[in-house]
Design a protein around this motif. Structure first.
Motif, PDB file in Angstrom:
ATOM      1  N   UNK A 271       0.842  -1.196   0.000  1.00 46.90           N
ATOM      2  CA  UNK A 271       0.000   0.000   0.000  1.00 46.90           C
ATOM      3  C   UNK A 271       0.879   1.249   0.000  1.00 46.90           C
ATOM      4  N   UNK A 272       0.283   2.369  -0.374  1.00 48.20           N
ATOM      5  CA  UNK A 272       1.025   3.629  -0.433  1.00 48.20           C
ATOM      6  C   UNK A 272       1.586   4.040   0.919  1.00 48.20           C
ATOM      7  N   UNK A 273       0.985   3.560   2.013  1.00 49.39           N
ATOM      8  CA  UNK A 273       1.497   3.888   3.350  1.00 49.39           C
ATOM      9  C   UNK A 273       2.573   2.909   3.823  1.00 49.39           C
ATOM     10  N   UNK A 274       2.934   1.922   2.960  1.00 48.31           N
ATOM     11  CA  UNK A 274       4.010   0.998   3.276  1.00 48.31           C
ATOM     12  C   UNK A 274       3.568  -0.353   3.799  1.00 48.31           C
ATOM     13  N   UNK A 275       2.293  -0.495   4.132  1.00 44.13           N
ATOM     14  CA  UNK A 275       1.790  -1.764   4.648  1.00 44.13           C
ATOM     15  C   UNK A 275       1.663  -2.775   3.503  1.00 44.13           C
TER      16      UNK A 275
END
Length: 64
Positions: A41-45
């Protein structure tokens, strides 16, 4: 789908309220469940699940 594709991940996978944008980082052909997609995901998850829980993001614009 292939590595580098932009996708949307279903809320059932992420536990979030809406579909989540991500980038495919791995495509695995699992002999037991079929194709498994791993996406960041864009948040790194990072999430992974069968391919039917992902939608490809198309950057094409309809001109009709």
């Amino acid at each position: 789908m292939k590595t580098g594709d932009r996708v949307l991940i279903a809320p059932q996978v992420t536990g979030r309220a809406d579909w989540t944008e991500a980038t495919v980082i791995e495509v695995e052909k699992n002999p037991y469940v079929g194709i498994v997609i791993t996406a960041k995901a864009d948040d790194g998850e990072i999430f992974f699940e069968k391919e039917d829980m992902f939608k490809r993001l198309d950057n094409e614009v309809c001109t009709q």
